[in-house]
Enzyme design. Structure first.
Site, PDB file in Angstrom:
ATOM      1  N   CYS A  50      59.244  73.179 -11.406  1.00 63.19           N
ATOM      2  CA  CYS A  50      59.580  72.667 -10.074  1.00 63.19           C
ATOM      3  C   CYS A  50      58.953  71.293  -9.840  1.00 63.19           C
ATOM      4  CB  CYS A  50      59.147  73.650  -9.002  1.00 63.19           C
ATOM      5  SG  CYS A  50      57.399  74.048  -9.045  1.00 63.19           S
ATOM      6  N   HIS A 305      53.956  75.781  -5.728  1.00 66.25           N
ATOM      7  CA  HIS A 305      55.370  75.421  -5.887  1.00 66.25           C
ATOM      8  C   HIS A 305      55.593  74.050  -5.280  1.00 66.25           C
ATOM      9  CE1 HIS A 305      59.686  75.840  -6.196  1.00 66.25           C
ATOM     10  NE2 HIS A 305      59.805  75.591  -4.917  1.00 66.25           N
TER      11      HIS A 305
END
Length: 1175
Positions: A50, A305
């Protein structure tokens, strides 16, 4: 970061032009989903990428970067088709990046794959799963691109767009000489901790000056002396695109761990950098920058994330349409969705939101104002390129600009900021045109891929609407035992048919007619369902004009084809009221002693769920018999059995809860003694019958024998003992002089089981081994205890005793002393702790064993010495002698850095107080024990210590001439301050030992005074003079600079002519105490002070500080010869432990595997990108 970890990675275009291609798993082809309403493509997460996805989207939405990359053609970069040729110089990374950008812009798929790009980086599947920092990736990716583009027209692409210059200057206040140093940057790193926002961080870095003055002076090269000066930094060159990295992650030196800074940190959407620049004479527009991307991190410093907010500069995505759809209470679409209107009550709000633009037309029906123009693919807006999107891996959604403010603080907050110069304007032809400046060969590739995608989606749509039906033909079935059964095999009786779910039931019937070719009479189709009893029919399908989807016919459904009346001449009952139920019918058989549990015969019978219990009873039970049901399936536990009483005989099988797999037990009249008919439950039969093993330990026979004794969990232990005596053919008189003792897995006899216990109360598992031993079994009110004398269980044999649980501790001690042949009152009892050593003392002599929670089978330790009275402490005291002056010719290895010369001679406190245990040749000698009340003061303890024989020789005028320490690892530990303080306030603990040190003068240290042992190094030798005490007031500051000043003043030396280090005796290491704070301006010193009491120094009382006089000795090695010897001993000890562990693993492989399987945090791996050579 692991958003798509469990999704299969797929991209429509993935030719693996370079590297080793990944073998895809064979599966039915399904094209990727098309783009959603935003018309923007996300990027799939490969498991931990990510951070890469967020940076790639930022670069994609930097049009100048994207177009500069597209301007490099195959003649400069080569082609991916040539990548396998050995002599071809193919610049794979920029080629794959071009291709990925083209997919993101043109390919009609919801998310693109970065597999080919990461393979060009040289990353393995493990690398794609690892978490990395996006700021680190930004620098490494730019470096890889610069290397890849060497020798091309794009060699300066990164420098042209992102390169800036910072200049650092120091100005001498006397000669005005300027010392200047330039630094290049591709991104600026700014502080977050203690700063309110970006502007303040830039102000601190590029406006505020540092001043060198007073004791903190600067050495000027022109003046050649220490002078006052000022230091500053400015931005000399601004790049077109400014990247700012926020220092969100810091290190906590007290906790020795990293943490994330989540405080509020603001940043503007527009910023003027003029105040931070060296040259300020240009127009304001030259310094104006606009925010266009924010990379956000959610989580902590060890994982999380990333996703990114980007501004759509070229207006490539649809933003307003989704905004309108998300507010149905305000906006309404026309039936054909080509026009949008505003509900009347929100007319004024709509006007203000869109800056006075009038999108309304004259009122029409339904009170809806429709826009006169059709909605284009992208609604136009006066502010071009002002729309923001949240790109979160595969997911893309529009956001408002004010949503960025939510990322100012918290665990989910901004981590990287990207600004572009306001002067950078986009050409009109680029607006809303994703094909702008894309090379022709990539346009052709994307067009062909989109055509193929449309074809595959059409095929997939057709395949997705096809359903497979299993047709059961009546001619292949017979009806018996309550259900339909195939006359041949199941496979031969079923015909599979695939049909579109959008077709009608009439179409299905026609297809079956064509398949069978000949069918006489009516054709009825019924839904069928395979059950444990066989195939059962439910509702008939009716309504030939209805679609198969409309009548609920699902994929894989079973359809029975018949005439609707009978099968093979037998009438068939259909519907849920006639479902067949398979019951397990159990009957008691003869008892089998060797097996576990009661022996049954078992058979299966099928009944309709509408069968009445009376009919069931007549079919299964003999005259006078009864039936019990068990609704828990095949389990035969008695608590689940229930008698079917006479009053329920009119009920059906379904109404009493009998379903497939339920059991019924048939009992004849002579078996009914097991049943308590009044309650309807089993009694004597309630318990599983099993067995216990009994071994003869009485040794009256020739050899030890095993017997198996059948029992239930309610069998009394006394009955088991009598059965065992009979089975072993022993004298029954032994029953009064024997007991049963469980045998552990290693063969140890455990505590006897009371004979009035049941198997359940004794907590015995069926099949357990019991020993028949001599000795009377304890009753349920008695305790069987083990005890040893002394804490060394290897030297003292373990003995056993039986006492009443109401026996007091004192009475129990006397019984144990009598049994072990000891006498006297200088003993007490302790529990055994988890590592089998003497633990907590049973100090309440008059309390009963039951009150102190002493349990059957516990082990107690008889320990020498009387316990001090309640509230008193028994403290071993050591005497710390002053070191004799060290002679120059003494070998260094016999010293301990001048502090405690023979510390290795220190031993554990002896039990007695005799003089023979006092070591007169060491710095520490044992003086004896004292008993003192916890309410007594430290002064009382010192006075009482002086009465010990070893201390009476010392001349001490007052307690204030004594210093008291706790003992820690055979050396003085914590210094006890304040003579008037009670001992309880120090929380000394039960096993504390005290060291008393005599002083030459009175001392009363305050709470902010630190006692250090300082020792000066002997010039030219690896040794030190005797240590001296240094009292340092740390109330103001406890920093390296302050300590250097204090030590320098103590030795009357200049501060810059000494070096100091702290000694760690347990590691035989010296840690130099850095003087970096000398170079920090006085104004900023308060912010950057790091206390020496924190990591890594952890400075405390009694620490040894080594001092080097640089005027006489310029060596900065603080270690001594004794340190070398100590380290070698530690190394040898470590090797011995390692060999011992290896030997243990060989002896106990299972144990070592458990240790190896323990989870540890994975070590961090450096991020890298492999690039070829193109020079």
């Amino acid at each position: 970061m692991f958003g798509d970890l469990f999704e299969e990675e797929f991209s429509f275009i993935s030719n693996n032009h370079c590297g080793k291609g990944k073998k895809s798993k064979p599966r039915d082809f399904e094209p990727p989903a098309p783009r959603d309403f935003t018309n923007l493509s996300g990027i799939k997460n490969q498991g931990g990428t990510c951070y890469l996805n967020s940076l790639l989207q930022t670069l994609l939405f930097t049009p100048e970067f994207r177009e500069a990359l597209f301007s490099l053609g195959p003649e400069e970069l080569g082609t991916l088709d040539d990548s396998s040729k050995p002599d071809a110089k193919v610049r794979i990374i920029p080629l794959q990046l071009q291709r990925l950008f083209a997919q993101l812009l043109l390919l009609d798929q919801q998310a693109a794959s970065t597999t080919d790009l990461t393979e060009s980086f040289g990353w393995s599947s493990h690398e794609e799963m690892r978490q990395h920092d996006v700021q680190e990736l930004n620098r490494i990716l730019f470096s890889a691109l610069e290397t890849s583009l060497v020798g091309t027209s794009g060699h300066d692409l990164i420098n042209r767009l992102y390169h800036g210059i910072v200049v650092n200057q120091i100005v001498c206040k006397e000669c005005k000489n300027i010392s200047e140093r330039q630094e290049d940057f591709l991104d600026l790193t700014v502080a977050v901790k203690g700063v309110a926002g970006l502007e303040e961080a830039l102000w601190n870095a590029y406006v505020e000056e540092e001043h060198f003055e007073n004791e903190n002076l600067y050495r000027c090269g022109a003046c050649d002396k220490l002078v006052e000066a000022s230091k500053s930094a400015k931005l000399r060159k601004l790049p077109p695109f400014l990247t700012i990295s926020l220092l969100r992650f810091n290190f906590d030196f007290e906790k020795c761990e990293r943490y994330k800074e989540t405080s509020c940190y603001t940043f503007p959407s527009q910023i003027n950098l003029r105040p931070f620049c060296e040259q300020t004479e240009m127009d304001d527009s030259e310094y104006m920058y606009e925010l266009f991307s924010v990379i956000i991190h959610k989580g902590g410093c060890y994982g999380g994330h990333y996703h990114v907010y980007v501004r759509d500069v070229d207006e490539l995505g649809n933003w307003q349409l989704q905004y309108l759809q998300n507010h149905p209470q305000i906006f309404q679409f026309s039936p054909d969705e080509n026009k949008v209107g505003l509900k009347e009550k929100h007319k004024l709000t709509f006007k203000s939101d869109f800056q006075g633009q009038d999108l309304q037309s004259p009122p029409q029906k339904n009170d809806v104002q429709w826009d006169s123009e059709k909605i284009p693919p992208r609604l136009k807006d006066s502010s071009a390129g002002c729309h923001w999107f949240d790109l979160n891996d595969s997911k893309v959604q529009p956001i408002k600009e004010k949503d960025i403010q939510k990322q100012f603080e918290g665990k989910e907050s901004a981590y990287m900021l990207f600004y572009r110069k306001s002067l950078l304007k986009r050409p009109p032809e680029a607006r809303g045109n994703p094909r702008y400046k894309i090379p022709t060969h990539l346009l052709n590739e994307m067009n062909a891929a989109n055509t193929e995608l449309q074809k595959k989606r059409a095929e997939c749509d057709s395949a997705n609407n096809g359903i497979d039906l299993h047709l059961h033909l009546s001619s292949c079935y017979t009806f018996h035992n309550g259900a339909l059964h195939p006359a041949l095999s199941w496979k031969e009786s079923v015909v599979d048919l695939t049909i579109d779910r959008r077709k009608t039931l009439g179409d299905l019937r026609q297809s079956i007619f064509q398949m069978l070719e000949s069918w006489e009479g009516d054709m009825i189709l019924s839904i069928a369902k395979p059950l444990p009893a066989g195939l059962h029919l439910y509702q008939m399908l009716d309504g030939d004009e209805l679609t198969l989807d409309g009548i609920g016919l699902a994929d894989g459904a079973d359809v029975f084809v018949w005439n609707g009346k009978e099968v093979g001449g037998t009438k068939v009952m259909t519907g849920p009221d006639h479902e067949p139920v398979v019951l397990n019918v159990l009957r008691l058989a003869e008892y089998n002693e060797g097996g576990k549990g009661q022996h049954f015969t078992e058979s299966q019978h099928v009944f309709s769920c509408s069968t009445e219990l009376g009919e069931l009873h007549r079919a299964l039970a003999p005259a006078g018999g009864i039936i019990l049901k068990n609704l828990s399936g095949p389990e035969k536990e008695a608590k689940n059995w229930e008698v079917l009483v006479e009053e329920d005989m009119n009920k059906t099988v379904r109404s009493v809860g009998l379903t497939d797999g339920c059991s019924v037990l048939i009992l004849d009249s002579h078996d009914q003694s097991f049943v308590n008919v009044s309650s309807g439950n089993l009694t004597a039969f309630t318990y599983d019958i099993s067995w216990l093993q009994v071994k003869n330990f009485c040794r009256t026979g020739d050899e030890e024998k095993h017997v198996k004794i059948t029992a239930t969990i309610e069998t009394m232990m006394a009955d088991i003992k009598m059965k065992a005596i009979r089975e072993l053919q022993l004298d029954e008189e032994l029953a009064n002089a024997s007991c049963l003792r469980p045998v552990s897995g290693n063969g140890k006899l455990l505590s006897p089981v009371p004979e009035d216990y049941t198997v359940k109360e004794a907590e015995l598992k069926m099949g357990s081994l019991l020993g028949l031993c001599h000795g009377k079994a304890p009753t349920s009110t008695q305790l069987f205890l083990y005890f040893i004398v002394g804490s060394d269980h290897t030297a003292s044999p373990e003995m056993e005793i039986v006492v009443e649980e109401t026996t007091s501790v004192k009475e129990c001690l006397n019984l144990m002393l009598e049994k072990s042949g000891l006498s006297g009152d200088n003993w007490h009892l302790r529990r055994i702790d988890w590592c089998y050593e003497a633990g907590e003392a049973l100090s309440q002599e008059n309390a009963t064993l039951k009150e102190l929670n002493v349990c059957r089978g516990d082990t107690l330790v008889i320990t020498e010495g009387k316990l001090p009275p309640k509230g008193f402490l028994k403290i071993p005291v050591w005497w710390f002698k002053s070191s004799s002056p060290k002679k120059h010719e003494e070998p260094a290895q016999d010293q301990v850095n001048g502090l405690t010369c023979q510390m290795d001679a220190l031993q554990v406190s002896p039990a007695g107080d005799s003089a023979e245990h006092i070591h007169t040749d060491t710095d520490l000698c044992y003086a004896g024990n004292i008993e003192i009340a916890g309410e007594a003061s430290l002064e009382d303890l010192k006075m009482q210590a002086l009465t010990l024989p070893c201390c009476q020789e010392q001349v001490v005028p007052l307690p204030s001439f004594l210093r008291a320490w706790t003992m820690d690892s055979k050396r003085p530990g914590k210094l006890l301050r304040s003579n008037k303080q009670q001992l309880n306030a120090y929380r000394l603990g039960a096993r504390v030992e005290i060291c008393i040190e005599p002083l030459q003068k009175e001392e009363n240290l305050g709470p902010h005074e630190l006692l250090l042992r300082v020792q000066m190094g002997i010039p030219g030798e690896r040794d030190y003079y005797d240590s001296t005490d240094l009292v340092w007031d740390i109330s103001k500051e406890c920093t390296a600079w302050a300590l250097r000043q204090k030590v320098a003043a103590h030795y009357c030396l200049p501060v810059e002519k000494i070096e100091i280090a702290k000694y760690f005796p347990e590691r035989f290491e010296w840690l130099p105490i850095s003087s970096w704070t000398q170079k920090i301006s006085k104004k900023k010193r308060k912010k950057k002070l790091e206390s020496l009491q924190a990591a890594p120094y952890h400075l405390k009382d009694g620490d040894v500080i080594g001092v080097k006089n640089l005027l006489l000795d310029d060596t900065k090695d603080f270690s001594t010869l004794r340190d070398d010897i100590g380290k070698e001993k530690r190394r040898q000890l470590t090797l011995e432990k390692k060999k011992s562990r290896q030997a243990e693993r060989l002896q106990h492989p299972g144990f070592s595997e458990e240790k190896l399987n323990m989870k540890h945090r994975k070590p961090e791996v450096a991020l890298s990108i492999n690039v070829g050579v193109f020079r």
